[in-house]
Enzyme design. Structure first.
Site, PDB file in Angstrom:
ATOM      1  N   VAL A 107       0.858  -1.180   0.000  1.00  0.00           N
ATOM      2  CA  VAL A 107       0.000   0.000   0.000  1.00  0.00           C
ATOM      3  C   VAL A 107       0.895   1.230   0.000  1.00  0.00           C
ATOM      4  O   VAL A 107       1.828   1.329   0.800  1.00  0.00           O
ATOM      5  CB  VAL A 107      -0.927   0.030   1.240  1.00  0.00           C
ATOM      6  CG1 VAL A 107      -1.805   1.268   1.216  1.00  0.00           C
ATOM      7  CG2 VAL A 107      -1.777  -1.234   1.302  1.00  0.00           C
ATOM      8  N   CYS A 108       0.622   2.153  -0.920  1.00  0.00           N
ATOM      9  CA  CYS A 108       1.328   3.434  -0.960  1.00  0.00           C
ATOM     10  C   CYS A 108       2.840   3.209  -1.049  1.00  0.00           C
ATOM     11  O   CYS A 108       3.319   2.417  -1.862  1.00  0.00           O
ATOM     12  CB  CYS A 108       0.930   4.250   0.268  1.00  0.00           C
ATOM     13  SG  CYS A 108       1.369   6.001   0.183  1.00  0.00           S
ATOM     14  N   SER A 109       3.606   3.849  -0.181  1.00  0.00           N
ATOM     15  CA  SER A 109       5.067   3.758  -0.254  1.00  0.00           C
ATOM     16  C   SER A 109       5.617   2.434   0.253  1.00  0.00           C
ATOM     17  O   SER A 109       6.831   2.223   0.253  1.00  0.00           O
ATOM     18  CB  SER A 109       5.710   4.916   0.514  1.00  0.00           C
ATOM     19  OG  SER A 109       5.215   4.988   1.835  1.00  0.00           O
TER      20      SER A 109
END
Length: 322
Positions: A107-109
């Site tokens: 998720v995300c970074s």
């Protein structure tokens, strides 16, 4: 499918929604879908309380205590990814769990951790729109898609920023139990089953709401209700009483994309909503959304969403009749 174990890997300064968003999707699926049974655990290098970037502390299990195999490995993102990516112990455990997992996700970074662990080499991936260029430059062996809400490349799934973890988890539920199951969870959580367009729409469209130029603000408010009008650059420039060159420059500066790109995204969003919620014919939707011919709309869907209007309706059109 039977009991499916989900391990969410986190660390200090993680974004809490990267962790809790997917957890809520899996928890809701277990309650709402008879065939779903997700066992979730939140894990970190040393276990114990972890302080998120928001200041909220939450409990975790030590990575050493995770019993293999886990079905789905989720790596959350956070504020201090450099420290997480340099944690060799964390990376070793991520590789260990990934080696036996049915699917690996971020998720995300969190994509930076997967990349640092060598799990994205030669694959397509995405991350938060503001970090895509950094991911691409730091890991040239990864093909970074800066517009996708989430990307699936075989058994590896990556998602864009923060709330995109919910989109990703819904896609995982759909992969396990079908789109109707995912739709039930989405309705319960009061979120879209699938957001129209890619993540790059969010920074320009949010920036558009704060456009400094009054003529541009008024134009942006007018556009969604006039998709069948002549929305060419010359026509729009005349509407705001600017030269074509000046209008294009001001629009790109304040909105972040060209006028043509913005108009196409508005038309795509309108078309997706109609495909999902009505039984209108595709050629009718193309006409009332301003594409004119179905072929033009089809090319836009291919270019922007990597699908076709027909495929989009087949995947998500059942929402119109439930």
């Amino acid at each position: 499918m039977g009991d499916l174990g989900v391990a969410v890997v986190t660390f200090p300064s993680a974004q809490i929604l990267d962790v809790t968003g997917p957890l809520e999707v899996f928890s809701s699926a277990t309650r709402l879908v008879p065939a779903a049974a997700y066992r979730t655990q939140v894990v970190s290098s040393s276990g114990g309380p972890v302080l998120a970037s928001s200041g909220l502390s939450f409990g975790t299990t030590a990575l050493t205590d995770v019993v293999e195999p886990v079905d789905t490995l989720v790596v959350a993102g956070g504020r201090d990814m450099a420290e997480a990516c340099a944690d060799e112990d964390l990376l070793a455990h991520v590789r260990r769990l990934a080696s036996s997992a049915r699917r690996i996700t971020s998720v995300c970074s969190g994509a930076f951790v997967l990349a640092a662990a060598g799990l994205l080499e030669g694959r397509r991936a995405t991350t938060h729109w503001a970090e895509c260029q950094l991911l691409a430059s730091a890991h040239p062996d990864v093909s970074v898609d800066g517009d996708a809400i989430y990307v699936r490349d075989g058994d590896v799934w990556t998602s864009a920023g923060v709330t995109a973890g919910i989109d990703l988890a819904l896609a995982l539920v759909a992969d396990d139990h079908g789109p109707r199951a995912a739709a039930a969870v989405a309705r319960h959580l009061v979120v879209y089953l699938r957001r129209s367009g890619g993540q790059t729409q969010f920074s320009p469209l949010l920036a558009a709401q704060a456009a400094e130029s009054e003529p541009v603000r008024e134009l942006l408010a007018w556009l969604p209700d006039h998709l069948t009008a002549d929305l060419s650059v010359p026509a729009l420039a005349r509407r705001v009483h600017l030269s074509e060159r000046q209008f294009s420059r001001v629009f790109k500066t304040e909105v972040g994309v060209t006028p043509s790109e913005h108009v196409e995204r508005l038309r795509l969003e309108a078309a997706c909503q109609l495909l999902e919620t009505t039984r209108h014919a595709v050629d009718h939707i193309a006409r009332i959304c301003g594409f004119g011919a179905p072929e033009t709309m089809n090319r836009a869907f291919r270019r922007r969403l990597d699908t076709t209007p027909g495929d989009h309706r087949r995947h998500f059109g059942h929402l119109a009749v439930q």
